[in-house]
Design a protein around this motif. Structure first.
Motif, PDB file in Angstrom:
ATOM      1  N   PRO A   5       0.831  -1.212   0.000  1.00 25.54           N
ATOM      2  CA  PRO A   5       0.000   0.000   0.000  1.00 25.54           C
ATOM      3  C   PRO A   5       0.859   1.252   0.000  1.00 25.54           C
ATOM      4  CG  PRO A   5       0.095  -0.929   2.203  1.00 25.54           C
ATOM      5  CD  PRO A   5       0.827  -1.892   1.311  1.00 25.54           C
ATOM      6  N   LEU A   6       0.326   2.311  -0.580  1.00 24.05           N
ATOM      7  CA  LEU A   6       1.005   3.609  -0.556  1.00 24.05           C
ATOM      8  C   LEU A   6       0.634   4.401   0.689  1.00 24.05           C
ATOM      9  CD1 LEU A   6       0.432   4.651  -4.293  1.00 24.05           C
ATOM     10  CD2 LEU A   6       2.552   3.797  -3.294  1.00 24.05           C
ATOM     11  N   ASN A   7      -0.626   4.316   1.090  1.00 21.47           N
ATOM     12  CA  ASN A   7      -1.134   5.069   2.241  1.00 21.47           C
ATOM     13  C   ASN A   7      -2.359   4.379   2.798  1.00 21.47           C
ATOM     14  OD1 ASN A   7       0.382   7.794   1.224  1.00 21.47           O
ATOM     15  ND2 ASN A   7      -0.296   8.012   3.325  1.00 21.47           N
ATOM     16  N   ILE A   8      -2.664   4.707   4.040  1.00 19.38           N
ATOM     17  CA  ILE A   8      -3.926   4.318   4.647  1.00 19.38           C
ATOM     18  C   ILE A   8      -4.564   5.579   5.212  1.00 19.38           C
ATOM     19  CG2 ILE A   8      -2.801   3.706   6.838  1.00 19.38           C
ATOM     20  CD1 ILE A   8      -5.018   1.627   7.246  1.00 19.38           C
ATOM     21  N   PHE A   9      -5.875   5.755   4.991  1.00 14.06           N
ATOM     22  CA  PHE A   9      -6.585   6.970   5.391  1.00 14.06           C
ATOM     23  C   PHE A   9      -7.787   6.606   6.258  1.00 14.06           C
ATOM     24  CE2 PHE A   9      -4.771   7.583   1.161  1.00 14.06           C
ATOM     25  CZ  PHE A   9      -4.009   8.713   1.338  1.00 14.06           C
ATOM     26  N   PHE A  10      -8.120   7.529   7.145  1.00 14.74           N
ATOM     27  CA  PHE A  10      -9.319   7.384   7.960  1.00 14.74           C
ATOM     28  C   PHE A  10     -10.118   8.679   7.861  1.00 14.74           C
ATOM     29  CE2 PHE A  10     -11.295   7.639  12.345  1.00 14.74           C
ATOM     30  CZ  PHE A  10     -12.346   6.797  12.028  1.00 14.74           C
ATOM     31  N   VAL A  11     -11.307   8.592   7.282  1.00 17.78           N
ATOM     32  CA  VAL A  11     -12.141   9.764   7.013  1.00 17.78           C
ATOM     33  C   VAL A  11     -13.484   9.589   7.704  1.00 17.78           C
ATOM     34  CG1 VAL A  11     -13.348  11.038   5.208  1.00 17.78           C
ATOM     35  CG2 VAL A  11     -11.029  10.261   4.815  1.00 17.78           C
ATOM     36  N   LYS A  12     -14.011  10.689   8.241  1.00 13.54           N
ATOM     37  CA  LYS A  12     -15.356  10.685   8.832  1.00 13.54           C
ATOM     38  C   LYS A  12     -16.202  11.753   8.158  1.00 13.54           C
ATOM     39  CE  LYS A  12     -15.590  14.645  11.414  1.00 13.54           C
ATOM     40  NZ  LYS A  12     -16.728  15.586  11.557  1.00 13.54           N
ATOM     41  N   SER A  13     -17.503  11.513   8.147  1.00 21.31           N
ATOM     42  CA  SER A  13     -18.450  12.480   7.616  1.00 21.31           C
ATOM     43  C   SER A  13     -19.722  12.408   8.439  1.00 21.31           C
ATOM     44  CB  SER A  13     -18.753  12.192   6.141  1.00 21.31           C
ATOM     45  OG  SER A  13     -19.709  13.112   5.639  1.00 21.31           O
ATOM     46  N   ASP A  14     -20.110  13.545   9.017  1.00 22.39           N
ATOM     47  CA  ASP A  14     -21.332  13.599   9.815  1.00 22.39           C
ATOM     48  C   ASP A  14     -22.011  14.939   9.594  1.00 22.39           C
ATOM     49  OD1 ASP A  14     -19.647  15.303  11.135  1.00 22.39           O
ATOM     50  OD2 ASP A  14     -19.467  14.099  12.952  1.00 22.39           O
ATOM     51  N   SER A  15     -22.874  15.338  10.515  1.00 19.44           N
ATOM     52  CA  SER A  15     -23.608  16.584  10.363  1.00 19.44           C
ATOM     53  C   SER A  15     -22.695  17.804  10.395  1.00 19.44           C
ATOM     54  CB  SER A  15     -24.665  16.701  11.466  1.00 19.44           C
ATOM     55  OG  SER A  15     -24.059  16.633  12.749  1.00 19.44           O
ATOM     56  N   LYS A  16     -21.495  17.644  10.958  1.00 20.25           N
ATOM     57  CA  LYS A  16     -20.549  18.755  11.025  1.00 20.25           C
ATOM     58  C   LYS A  16     -19.632  18.831   9.816  1.00 20.25           C
ATOM     59  CE  LYS A  16     -20.457  18.704  16.100  1.00 20.25           C
ATOM     60  NZ  LYS A  16     -19.597  18.572  17.310  1.00 20.25           N
ATOM     61  N   GLY A  17     -19.787  17.931   8.887  1.00 17.27           N
ATOM     62  CA  GLY A  17     -18.969  17.953   7.686  1.00 17.27           C
ATOM     63  C   GLY A  17     -18.027  16.769   7.634  1.00 17.27           C
ATOM     64  N   ASP A  18     -17.239  16.715   6.573  1.00 16.73           N
ATOM     65  CA  ASP A  18     -16.286  15.621   6.407  1.00 16.73           C
ATOM     66  C   ASP A  18     -14.883  16.098   6.752  1.00 16.73           C
ATOM     67  OD1 ASP A  18     -14.969  16.634   3.756  1.00 16.73           O
ATOM     68  OD2 ASP A  18     -17.119  16.614   3.335  1.00 16.73           O
ATOM     69  N   ARG A  19     -14.052  15.137   7.178  1.00 19.95           N
ATOM     70  CA  ARG A  19     -12.695  15.491   7.577  1.00 19.95           C
ATOM     71  C   ARG A  19     -11.798  14.260   7.507  1.00 19.95           C
ATOM     72  NH1 ARG A  19     -11.167  19.621  12.458  1.00 19.95           N
ATOM     73  NH2 ARG A  19      -9.017  20.019  11.821  1.00 19.95           N
ATOM     74  N   ASN A 124     -14.750   5.823   6.703  1.00 11.17           N
ATOM     75  CA  ASN A 124     -14.191   5.151   5.539  1.00 11.17           C
ATOM     76  C   ASN A 124     -12.691   4.995   5.736  1.00 11.17           C
ATOM     77  OD1 ASN A 124     -13.973   3.940   3.084  1.00 11.17           O
ATOM     78  ND2 ASN A 124     -14.463   5.735   1.854  1.00 11.17           N
ATOM     79  N   ILE A 125     -12.254   3.750   5.823  1.00 10.27           N
ATOM     80  CA  ILE A 125     -10.822   3.443   5.889  1.00 10.27           C
ATOM     81  C   ILE A 125     -10.390   3.059   4.488  1.00 10.27           C
ATOM     82  CG2 ILE A 125      -9.065   1.934   6.867  1.00 10.27           C
ATOM     83  CD1 ILE A 125     -10.737   1.729   9.372  1.00 10.27           C
ATOM     84  N   VAL A 126      -9.546   3.884   3.889  1.00  9.09           N
ATOM     85  CA  VAL A 126      -9.202   3.768   2.475  1.00  9.09           C
ATOM     86  C   VAL A 126      -7.721   3.442   2.331  1.00  9.09           C
ATOM     87  CG1 VAL A 126      -9.206   4.932   0.241  1.00  9.09           C
ATOM     88  CG2 VAL A 126     -11.001   5.433   1.909  1.00  9.09           C
ATOM     89  N   PHE A 127      -7.421   2.538   1.414  1.00 12.25           N
ATOM     90  CA  PHE A 127      -6.040   2.210   1.075  1.00 12.25           C
ATOM     91  C   PHE A 127      -5.721   2.793  -0.300  1.00 12.25           C
ATOM     92  CE2 PHE A 127      -7.240  -1.138   4.036  1.00 12.25           C
ATOM     93  CZ  PHE A 127      -6.145  -1.179   4.882  1.00 12.25           C
ATOM     94  N   ALA A 128      -4.547   3.399  -0.409  1.00 12.01           N
ATOM     95  CA  ALA A 128      -4.063   3.905  -1.687  1.00 12.01           C
ATOM     96  C   ALA A 128      -3.091   2.883  -2.269  1.00 12.01           C
ATOM     97  CB  ALA A 128      -3.379   5.257  -1.510  1.00 12.01           C
ATOM     98  N   LEU A 129      -3.385   2.423  -3.484  1.00 10.08           N
ATOM     99  CA  LEU A 129      -2.559   1.432  -4.166  1.00 10.08           C
ATOM    100  C   LEU A 129      -2.096   1.983  -5.500  1.00 10.08           C
ATOM    101  CD1 LEU A 129      -4.962  -1.625  -3.711  1.00 10.08           C
ATOM    102  CD2 LEU A 129      -3.176  -0.896  -2.131  1.00 10.08           C
ATOM    103  N   GLN A 130      -1.128   1.326  -6.073  1.00 15.23           N
ATOM    104  CA  GLN A 130      -0.768   1.667  -7.436  1.00 15.23           C
ATOM    105  C   GLN A 130      -1.883   1.218  -8.369  1.00 15.23           C
ATOM    106  OE1 GLN A 130       3.108   0.476  -8.719  1.00 15.23           O
ATOM    107  NE2 GLN A 130       4.153   1.359  -6.945  1.00 15.23           N
TER     108      GLN A 130
END
Length: 391
Positions: A5-19, A124-130
């Motif tokens: 993997p190139l990166n691993i990300f953790f993103v949230k989105s709720d009533s206050k917006g995404d981050r 959303n836990i996202v993996f960045a791949l080639q």
């Protein structure tokens, strides 16, 4: 084909917006460059160059620089990964130039305050791949993202683990943001100066003598157990392809990326899961297994709640025995033994062989490291005292 993997990300989105709450690995290059542009020298006599509007700007064709993800801001990534509710609980896949993002958006309820009122949040836990990663590699990373989402859903329901971890991450982002603005002279009030002294003392105590805020992710990694678990997932995928992580010291997450795991024994050889399945379909009772690791070490690595049938099979294992013999001695059906054998082969713990016997003829593999100074010579002498590998 690159499977790391190139990166691993953790993103949230709720009533206050995404981050974007966390990413690993993280760099401060983009942050430093933006600061230099914002707070750099302003020469009143400098001539501002204007773009030729008739000439199309050269578009970026690669987002990988020296093995690291580049060209994406945190705001851009959070916007890409915070999908609509209709797209939750299904596969998320997005290709941008030479990078492919894979994840499993999960919609779950979480507690917002002390009165236990619950609201829906997307994680959303996202993996960045080639982008050149094969379909089977992408499928494996999607499965891992889905498992992580289920583990967080379970822990949030059990003890509000996700809520607490998100508070830690958001507090770290706010703290570093305040330090950034104060160190650049944006706030001169007495209250702000007092807050600056408190925040700086907190940051300095956790980062040594350097009191300048490097990154909010650096601070999160020190304070959040979820961030450390995600770091462990990334590092284990990059090193061995076998992940053994306990989320919140409670939920054990076990995962194997066979494309990477089998390279431990056959460097440079990438084995697809479909190839393993085809091999196991031709498994017969007269076949045997050869463990690729020490049986005692394998038993020690197996979780306490694992199958008792697997433990019996490993304890009675011998490369001299066929699968049918192992089934009889372990009091298992032949189908059970075949399934357990497939599990060991998939996890790169065993390979299928014909049982060893004196009438067979064996040769050393052409690529085996058997020169005089090979470490295998010492290991062979320890395993078989009185014998030499080179004789």
């Amino acid at each position: 084909m690159e499977v790391n993997p190139l990166n691993i990300f953790f993103v949230k989105s709720d009533s206050k917006g995404d981050r974007l709450l966390f990413r690993y690995p993280y760099t401060t290059e983009n942050k430093d460059e933006s600061k230099q542009k914002k707070y750099g020298r302003h020469n009143p006599y400098a001539i501002n160059s204007t773009e030729d509007l008739l000439q199309n700007p050269q578009s970026q064709t690669s987002n990988i620089c020296k093995g690291q993800l580049s060209g994406f801001t945190d705001e851009m990534l959070s916007t890409l990964f915070a999908v609509k509710a209709e797209l939750c609980n299904r596969k998320f896949e997005l290709k941008v130039n030479d990078v492919r993002f894979v994840g499993h958006p999960t919609l779950l309820p979480y507690r917002t305050n002390k009165d236990d009122t619950a609201t829906m949040i997307l994680i959303n836990i996202v993996f960045a791949l080639q982008a050149s990663a094969s379909h089977s590699v992408v499928k494996c990373y999607y499965d891992l993202s889905k498992r992580l989402g289920k583990a967080l859903r379970h822990e949030e329901k059990r003890c509000s683990y996700l809520t607490e971890e998100m508070k830690i991450m958001l507090a770290a982002h706010d703290e570093v943001s305040v330090l950034d603005s104060e160190m650049n002279g944006d706030n001169d009030d007495d209250d702000d100066n007092l807050r600056h002294s408190v925040s700086s003392a907190t940051y300095s105590s956790e980062n040594g003598a350097d009191s300048s805020p490097k990154s909010a992710f650096h601070l999160i990694l020190q304070r959040s157990s979820l961030a450390r678990s995600m770091k462990s997932v990334f590092e284990e995928l990059s090193s061995t392809g076998i992940v053994q992580v306990r989320i919140n010291k409670w939920v054990l997450l076990s995962f194997c990326l066979p494309h990477k795991a089998h390279q431990i024994h056959n460097r440079g050889l990438i084995i697809e899961p479909e190839t393993i399945d085809k091999c196991l379909q031709k498994l017969r009772p007269y076949h045997g297994i050869l463990l690729m690791v020490n049986p005692n070490e394998l038993l020690a690595s197996i979780p306490l709640d694992s199958s008792s049938a697997l433990l019996r099979l490993i304890k009675l294992y011998s490369p001299l025995k066929s699968l049918q013999t192992l089934a009889i001695e372990a009091d298992l059906t032949l189908k059970q033994v075949s399934q357990l054998t497939g599990h060991l082969v998939y996890w790169a713990k065993a390979t299928v062989i014909y049982p060893l016997c004196e009438s067979n003829v064996y040769v050393v593999a052409p690529g085996a490291n058997v020169h005089i100074n090979s470490p295998l010579v010492e290991e062979f002498a320890k395993e078989f005292p009185g014998l030499c590998l080179l004789q």
